[in-house]
Write a protein that holds these residues in place. Structure first.
Motif, PDB file in Angstrom:
ATOM      1  N   TYR A 841       0.829  -1.203   0.000  1.00 58.43           N
ATOM      2  CA  TYR A 841       0.000   0.000   0.000  1.00 58.43           C
ATOM      3  C   TYR A 841       0.870   1.262   0.000  1.00 58.43           C
ATOM      4  O   TYR A 841       0.622   2.210  -0.750  1.00 58.43           O
ATOM      5  CB  TYR A 841      -0.908  -0.011   1.236  1.00 58.43           C
ATOM      6  CG  TYR A 841      -1.733   1.246   1.405  1.00 58.43           C
ATOM      7  CD1 TYR A 841      -2.877   1.459   0.648  1.00 58.43           C
ATOM      8  CD2 TYR A 841      -1.356   2.225   2.326  1.00 58.43           C
ATOM      9  CE1 TYR A 841      -3.636   2.618   0.806  1.00 58.43           C
ATOM     10  CE2 TYR A 841      -2.095   3.379   2.486  1.00 58.43           C
ATOM     11  CZ  TYR A 841      -3.241   3.571   1.714  1.00 58.43           C
ATOM     12  OH  TYR A 841      -3.966   4.717   1.865  1.00 58.43           O
ATOM     13  N   VAL A 842       1.942   1.243   0.832  1.00 57.62           N
ATOM     14  CA  VAL A 842       2.850   2.400   0.865  1.00 57.62           C
ATOM     15  C   VAL A 842       3.580   2.537  -0.466  1.00 57.62           C
ATOM     16  O   VAL A 842       3.742   3.631  -1.012  1.00 57.62           O
ATOM     17  CB  VAL A 842       3.831   2.254   2.032  1.00 57.62           C
ATOM     18  CG1 VAL A 842       4.839   3.391   2.038  1.00 57.62           C
ATOM     19  CG2 VAL A 842       3.095   2.212   3.357  1.00 57.62           C
ATOM     20  N   LEU A 843       4.065   1.396  -1.000  1.00 56.63           N
ATOM     21  CA  LEU A 843       4.752   1.439  -2.286  1.00 56.63           C
ATOM     22  C   LEU A 843       3.804   1.884  -3.398  1.00 56.63           C
ATOM     23  O   LEU A 843       4.230   2.554  -4.359  1.00 56.63           O
ATOM     24  CB  LEU A 843       5.336   0.063  -2.604  1.00 56.63           C
ATOM     25  CG  LEU A 843       6.479  -0.410  -1.698  1.00 56.63           C
ATOM     26  CD1 LEU A 843       6.910  -1.821  -2.079  1.00 56.63           C
ATOM     27  CD2 LEU A 843       7.667   0.538  -1.807  1.00 56.63           C
ATOM     28  N   ALA A 844       2.523   1.499  -3.301  1.00 59.30           N
ATOM     29  CA  ALA A 844       1.554   1.947  -4.305  1.00 59.30           C
ATOM     30  C   ALA A 844       1.407   3.455  -4.282  1.00 59.30           C
ATOM     31  O   ALA A 844       1.283   4.106  -5.332  1.00 59.30           O
ATOM     32  CB  ALA A 844       0.204   1.277  -4.047  1.00 59.30           C
ATOM     33  N   ALA A 845       1.430   4.051  -3.072  1.00 55.81           N
ATOM     34  CA  ALA A 845       1.360   5.514  -2.992  1.00 55.81           C
ATOM     35  C   ALA A 845       2.593   6.147  -3.636  1.00 55.81           C
ATOM     36  O   ALA A 845       2.503   7.158  -4.348  1.00 55.81           O
ATOM     37  CB  ALA A 845       1.232   5.939  -1.531  1.00 55.81           C
ATOM     38  N   LEU A 868       1.143   7.849 -17.936  1.00 56.80           N
ATOM     39  CA  LEU A 868       1.196   6.665 -17.066  1.00 56.80           C
ATOM     40  C   LEU A 868       0.253   6.859 -15.885  1.00 56.80           C
ATOM     41  O   LEU A 868       0.163   7.968 -15.318  1.00 56.80           O
ATOM     42  CB  LEU A 868       2.615   6.430 -16.552  1.00 56.80           C
ATOM     43  CG  LEU A 868       3.656   5.983 -17.566  1.00 56.80           C
ATOM     44  CD1 LEU A 868       5.036   5.946 -16.925  1.00 56.80           C
ATOM     45  CD2 LEU A 868       3.307   4.615 -18.121  1.00 56.80           C
ATOM     46  N   VAL A 869      -0.462   5.811 -15.540  1.00 60.69           N
ATOM     47  CA  VAL A 869      -1.355   5.865 -14.379  1.00 60.69           C
ATOM     48  C   VAL A 869      -1.087   4.641 -13.518  1.00 60.69           C
ATOM     49  O   VAL A 869      -0.723   3.576 -14.012  1.00 60.69           O
ATOM     50  CB  VAL A 869      -2.850   5.900 -14.807  1.00 60.69           C
ATOM     51  CG1 VAL A 869      -3.164   7.190 -15.522  1.00 60.69           C
ATOM     52  CG2 VAL A 869      -3.207   4.697 -15.672  1.00 60.69           C
ATOM     53  N   HIS A 870      -1.298   4.833 -12.231  1.00 60.07           N
ATOM     54  CA  HIS A 870      -1.146   3.728 -11.275  1.00 60.07           C
ATOM     55  C   HIS A 870      -2.485   3.017 -11.141  1.00 60.07           C
ATOM     56  O   HIS A 870      -3.551   3.648 -11.162  1.00 60.07           O
ATOM     57  CB  HIS A 870      -0.715   4.283  -9.909  1.00 60.07           C
ATOM     58  CG  HIS A 870      -0.959   3.344  -8.779  1.00 60.07           C
ATOM     59  ND1 HIS A 870      -1.983   3.536  -7.868  1.00 60.07           N
ATOM     60  CD2 HIS A 870      -0.340   2.190  -8.419  1.00 60.07           C
ATOM     61  CE1 HIS A 870      -1.972   2.552  -6.999  1.00 60.07           C
ATOM     62  NE2 HIS A 870      -0.983   1.730  -7.309  1.00 60.07           N
ATOM     63  N   GLY A 882      -2.141  -3.679  -6.183  1.00 58.51           N
ATOM     64  CA  GLY A 882      -1.662  -2.416  -5.646  1.00 58.51           C
ATOM     65  C   GLY A 882      -0.482  -1.832  -6.370  1.00 58.51           C
ATOM     66  O   GLY A 882      -0.190  -0.663  -6.189  1.00 58.51           O
ATOM     67  N   LEU A 883       0.248  -2.594  -7.176  1.00 67.86           N
ATOM     68  CA  LEU A 883       1.438  -2.084  -7.867  1.00 67.86           C
ATOM     69  C   LEU A 883       1.285  -2.226  -9.375  1.00 67.86           C
ATOM     70  O   LEU A 883       2.247  -2.483 -10.087  1.00 67.86           O
ATOM     71  CB  LEU A 883       2.693  -2.836  -7.381  1.00 67.86           C
ATOM     72  CG  LEU A 883       3.071  -2.603  -5.918  1.00 67.86           C
ATOM     73  CD1 LEU A 883       4.297  -3.419  -5.571  1.00 67.86           C
ATOM     74  CD2 LEU A 883       3.332  -1.131  -5.662  1.00 67.86           C
ATOM     75  N   GLY A 884       0.047  -2.061  -9.857  1.00 68.56           N
ATOM     76  CA  GLY A 884      -0.189  -2.096 -11.300  1.00 68.56           C
ATOM     77  C   GLY A 884       0.218  -0.780 -11.947  1.00 68.56           C
ATOM     78  O   GLY A 884       0.139   0.298 -11.350  1.00 68.56           O
ATOM     79  N   LEU A 885       0.664  -0.833 -13.174  1.00 68.73           N
ATOM     80  CA  LEU A 885       1.085   0.348 -13.934  1.00 68.73           C
ATOM     81  C   LEU A 885       0.545   0.198 -15.351  1.00 68.73           C
ATOM     82  O   LEU A 885       0.812  -0.815 -16.021  1.00 68.73           O
ATOM     83  CB  LEU A 885       2.618   0.461 -13.948  1.00 68.73           C
ATOM     84  CG  LEU A 885       3.198   1.806 -14.366  1.00 68.73           C
ATOM     85  CD1 LEU A 885       2.752   2.901 -13.393  1.00 68.73           C
ATOM     86  CD2 LEU A 885       4.719   1.740 -14.397  1.00 68.73           C
ATOM     87  N   GLN A 886      -0.221   1.198 -15.797  1.00 70.46           N
ATOM     88  CA  GLN A 886      -0.835   1.167 -17.108  1.00 70.46           C
ATOM     89  C   GLN A 886      -0.531   2.458 -17.857  1.00 70.46           C
ATOM     90  O   GLN A 886      -0.197   3.485 -17.259  1.00 70.46           O
ATOM     91  CB  GLN A 886      -2.350   0.977 -16.983  1.00 70.46           C
ATOM     92  CG  GLN A 886      -2.752  -0.375 -16.385  1.00 70.46           C
ATOM     93  CD  GLN A 886      -4.244  -0.519 -16.262  1.00 70.46           C
ATOM     94  OE1 GLN A 886      -4.961   0.476 -16.153  1.00 70.46           O
ATOM     95  NE2 GLN A 886      -4.728  -1.758 -16.273  1.00 70.46           N
TER      96      GLN A 886
END
Length: 999
Positions: A841-845, A868-870, A882-886
């Motif tokens: 969760y922290v890394l996702a932020a 780029l969006v998270h 939580g760590l997806g990147l599109q």
């Protein structure tokens, strides 16, 4: 952080010292770092990282830092001048490496070194030392930069390959990179802590429930119930278990009390029956005892009366013995007095036999005492002569002692005189030995120096021989490499010529009707060339060229090896002095033997000096002994003469005093023994007369006493006597008979026993059986009551303990439920809708911030197409989210995975991601400004338009007063970026050159 100057010496491919002026490169804002493969472009970035952190980036750790082209005397060193945190610093680092020994053969380690200096402005400006401690410098640089080595390598030295993998990777790969950069270990520790709290609370709650279950089992055992004790699996929840257990405990307490009441009633009845049976047995036993006692008394009385006449004679015998006992002491006294007289007479006779003839003629004790007195007077006169005899003996002993002193002194004087006669020879020999040892010491030092020099030359000669063999092999390898490179070059030129010959057919393949020809511009193509059967393509030409280049590099490497071996061989031969290894070995052995001999002689110098000192001290001592012994001989000789004169005078006096005896003492001893015998004889004569008088008086008194007691003669008294034991036994028999007879008559006269004898005989056995039966019933009832009381007490105590445990379980169950919910939430458990861990969760932020910062540059690089969006969408299967990147495509309005980007798109997307990550990490590191960045490769995949967009974005970094270095092979960039840092490769190492446009 801004870099000003970098100096590398003997580092990586750089053999000498290369100075790179980053301030000059910063004038253009954007500069190009280029050079052929293997020249050392990446080594410059390694040098910057090594200067700051003492190690190179992770992918290249373990590679040797020292240049293979550097001379032995040149030390490997990196100096970096930079400004960070408002301070101008200079860092100097020297790595540890192995180098040849300066003397002898083999390798030794060159130690690492670090130095930090700071520029001090003001009056007398200059560099001032800060620290030379490796740990202190590392901590200070890390504090000023605000980032670790891993963060620095990702943020300042932007490795495009890593970010391309980050762009296409899954959540786990992104979590690994982001975790290293943002240090989210504390959140991972929180997860572990919550999981630990969950396990601990569960263990505490389960332990408490286990204690409750154990207590319930004990309650069932204490209550003696047959139904099975409950278990934790018997109830839907633990609170229900505890409640039902408390109800069961109350039922068992009531049952235990009811059993106790029944047991008490049975015990009271058994006690009543036991008391009744005990009283009956007591009455029967009392009557039977009285009847038995009366019968025994009758029988005993009859037996005692029949023995009365026999005991009357015994009483008379006892009285006669008592009268004889009163006379017996006087008879014994008379016999004792007579015996004493006989012994005294025998002693007197013996004493008289020990006297001489003169003593035997004397009759009375008075005459014997007078003879003793005359002898004693003679002994008194001999006491004076005894003193003279002792003086004579002392004089003789003293003369012997003095004579021994004279003999000893004479011997010592003779021994000292003999030693002193040899003194000159002894002194000369010791001086010669000391001088020889000192000369050997000087010789040892000279031979040691010569031996060290010869051994060094011998080792150098051996090394030269070995290097000559390697040199021959290297020469052959270089020749073979040269031949292979020449063949490959001829093959490449042949392939190139064949391709040029077929170039028309290659161009014809791209001709299309209506499209202009690239050569003539015509849109018509009536006779296009056809490819030959053995057509050569551009790939074939490139492969042939690459093969040639590789072989050429191998030829250059073989030449470098041959040159290094030749240099080392020449140096070894020069160090050997031109002699062969065998000659030098023979010389070294001879010098070693001479050195060992000289060293052994030199080692005796201390002993020789000590021997000389001892001889001098011994000479002085012997002189003193000679003088003192002569003086002692003279003095003792005079004393001997005095002693001899006194002994002659005493001998005349003693000869007259001792008479026929051998000495005064012998005469005194003989006369003393004679006087003692006369004294003993006089004493025994007096004792005998006194004993005779006492014996006559005792005999007269004993005869008178016997007649008075009715005895005719002393023999009758002896016959009537009884010893004490016999008298006591006889008196005891009489007394026991009288007492027993009286007791029997008294028992027969007892009215209670007489009344019992008149009653019928009683049977006590039946009463005893009845009591035993009642006792068994009482014992059983008592045991039952005790067991019931014990069971009731145990059930009450265990129930009270169960109630306490039940009150303690509830808060533990509540704490465990809370800990379980928090741990599941932090670890992405069932209560977590996205199944996202706390660290994720922290890394996702952080990833969301990076994506936002990267999109600003990506949108411009892609001409407004991509951003780029998270994404925190839940992943498929068991994977975490939580760590997806599109990537969002503005042209189509779709959102797709970053893995669908093309090669060029992936490059500028990963570049934008790297720049955005650099901004976020710098912000997280306390807002450290990064004024110098490096971008490593990847520009070759861009088309011209996209390349323009990327360079425009990089220009924006320059506009912010940043210096951006691009590491690339793309030829077009050399025309687009005039400020350049060129790295050139050569046989003797690489060199670096800064090119800055003028005007």
């Amino acid at each position: 952080m801004r870099l000003h100057r970098l100096e590398v010496t003997a580092f990586g491919p750089f053999a000498g010292t290369e100075r790179i002026d980053f301030d000059a490169l910063a004038t253009g804002g954007l500069f190009l770092l280029h050079g052929p493969t293997g020249a050392g472009k990446t080594s410059i970035l390694d040098a910057v990282c090594f200067a700051l952190y003492g190690s190179v980036p992770g992918a290249r750790q373990g590679n040797p830092l020292r240049s293979d082209h550097a001379a032995v005397a040149v030390r490997t060193e990196v100096v970096l001048d930079l400004t960070v945190g408002g301070r101008r610093l200079e860092i100097t680092r020297r790595p540890a490496y192995m180098r040849p020994k300066r003397t002898g053969s083999g390798l030794t380690q060159e130690k690492a070194g670090t130095l930090l200096r700071e520029w001090k402005a003001g009056p007398g400006p200059g560099w001032s030392p800060v620290s030379a401690n490796h740990q202190e410098i590392g901590a200070e640089i890390t504090r000023l930069l605000g980032m670790s080595r891993e963060q620095f390598c990702q943020v300042v030295l932007l490795p495009q390959g890593d970010f391309a993998k980050f762009l296409r990777g899954d959540a786990g790969e992104r979590a690994a990179v982001l975790g290293r950069l943002f240090d989210t270990s504390r959140f991972s520790e929180v997860e572990k802590w919550l999981a630990g709290r969950r396990r601990a609370s569960e263990a505490q709650a389960r332990a408490a429930v286990d204690e409750v279950l154990h207590t319930i089992h004990r309650l069932h055992q204490a209550a003696g119930t047959a139904d099975a004790a409950p278990t934790a699996d018997s109830f839907a929840s633990w609170p229900e278990l505890v409640e039902d257990c408390l109800v069961g405990a109350a039922v068992r307490r009531a049952d235990a009390r009811e059993r106790l009441t029944h047991a008490r009633i049975a015990l009271a009845e058994a006690e009543t029956q036991h008391r009744r049976a005990a009283r009956g047995l007591e009455r029967a036993q009392s009557l039977a005892d009285r009847q038995t006692r009366h019968a025994r008394a009758q029988e005993h009385a009859r037996g005692l009366e029949s023995a009365t006449e026999e005991l009357a004679g015994l009483a008379e015998r006892l009285e006669r013995a008592r009268e004889a006992a009163s006379v017996a002491p006087l008879l014994e006294l008379a016999r004792s007095a007579r015996h004493e007289y006989e012994q005294a007479a025998a002693r007197e006779s013996a004493a008289r036999r020990a006297l001489d003839d003169r003593g035997l003629a004397v009759s009375g004790a008075g005459e014997l005492a007078e003879a003793e007195n005359r002898i004693r007077q003679e002994l008194v006169r001999l006491e004076g002569a005894a003193a003279d005899e002792q003086a004579y003996a002392r004089g003789r002993a003293e003369r012997e002692r003095v004579q021994a002193d004279v003999d000893d002194a004479q011997a010592r004087r003779d021994e000292a005189s003999g030693w002193l006669e040899d003194w000159p020879d002894r002194q000369a020999e010791a001086a010669r030995r000391l001088e020889d040892a000192r000369a050997a010491g000087h010789r040892t030092t000279q031979l040691a120096d010569q031996l060290g020099t010869v051994r060094g030359q011998r080792d150098a000669a051996r090394e030269a021989g070995r290097l000559d063999a390697e040199l021959a092999d290297a020469t052959e390898r270089r020749r073979a490499a040269r031949d292979r490179a020449a063949d490959a070059r001829a093959q490449w030129l042949d392939v190139r010529e064949r391709r040029l010959n077929g170039m028309a057919a290659e161009l014809a393949e791209h001709l299309e009707d209506g499209m202009p020809c690239e050569v003539c511009g015509s849109t018509e193509h009536p006779r296009p060339a056809s490819p030959a059967p053995d057509r050569v393509t551009s790939d074939d030409e490139a492969a042939a060229e690459n093969a040639f280049r590789e072989l050429e590099l191998a030829h250059e490497a073989a030449g470098d090896t041959l040159r290094r071996l030749a240099e080392r061989s020449a140096a070894a031969k020069a160090a050997s002095g031109g002699a062969s290894a065998a000659e030098l070995e023979h010389l070294a052995e001879r010098l070693a033997q001479e050195h060992a001999t000289a060293q052994e002689q030199a080692a005796s110098a201390v002993a020789a000096r000590q021997h000389m000192e001892w001889l001098e001290a011994e000479h002085a001592k012997r002189l003193a002994v000679q003088r003192e012994a002569g003086e002692l001989v003279a003095a003792r000789t005079a004393r001997i003469e005095d002693l001899d004169r006194e002994r002659r005078r005493l001998a005349a006096v003693l000869e007259q005093a001792r008479g026929a005896d051998p000495s005064i003492s012998a005469r005194t001893a003989r006369l003393g023994a004679v006087a003692d015998r006369y004294a003993a004889a006089a004493e025994t004569a007096r004792t005998t007369a006194e004993a005779r008088d006492r014996a006559e008086q005792a005999r007269a008194r004993s005869l008178a006493a016997a007649h008075d007691s009715g005895f005719d003669a002393p023999a009758d008294v002896s016959a009537a006597l009884l010893d004490d034991g016999a008298r006591r036994d006889l008196q005891r028999r009489l007394d026991d008979h009288r007492a027993a007879l009286g007791a029997a008559r008294a028992a027969l006269a007892d009215p209670e026993l007489a009344a019992a004898a008149a009653e019928a005989r009683v049977d006590a056995g039946a009463a005893q059986s009845e009591l035993e039966s009642a006792t068994a019933r009482l014992r059983t009832a008592t045991a039952s009551a005790t067991a019931a009381r014990t069971r009731c007490d145990e059930v009450d105590a265990i129930s009270a303990k169960l109630a306490v445990q039940a009150r303690q379980v509830a808060p533990l169950l509540e704490r465990h439920a809370t800990a379980r919910r928090l741990a599941d939430l932090a670890s992405g458990g069932s209560d977590n809708a996205l199944r996202m861990r706390l660290e994720s969760y922290v890394l996702a932020a952080r990833l969301e911030q990076v994506a936002a910062a990267a999109s600003i540059r990506l949108e411009r690089m892609s001409g407004g197409r991509y951003t780029l969006v998270h994404s925190d969408e839940r992943a498929s299967g068991t994977k975490r989210s939580g760590l997806g990147l599109q990537v969002v495509d503005a042209w189509t309005g779709t959102t797709r995975d970053t893995a669908t980007l093309s090669g060029g798109e992936s490059f500028f997307a990963s570049l934008a991601l790297a720049l955005g990550l650099a901004d976020v990490v710098a912000h997280e590191s306390g807002g450290i400004r990064l004024d110098t960045l490096f971008i490593d490769e990847g520009f070759g995949s861009l088309d011209p338009h996209t390349l323009d967009n990327v360079l425009d974005v990089l220009d924006t970094l320059r506009e912010r007063d940043r210096t951006v270095g691009i590491v690339s092979h793309v030829p077009e960039l050399r025309q687009r970026i005039p400020t350049q840092l060129s790295v050139t490769r050569g046989r003797r190492g690489s060199t670096a050159r800064v090119t800055v446009p003028t005007g």
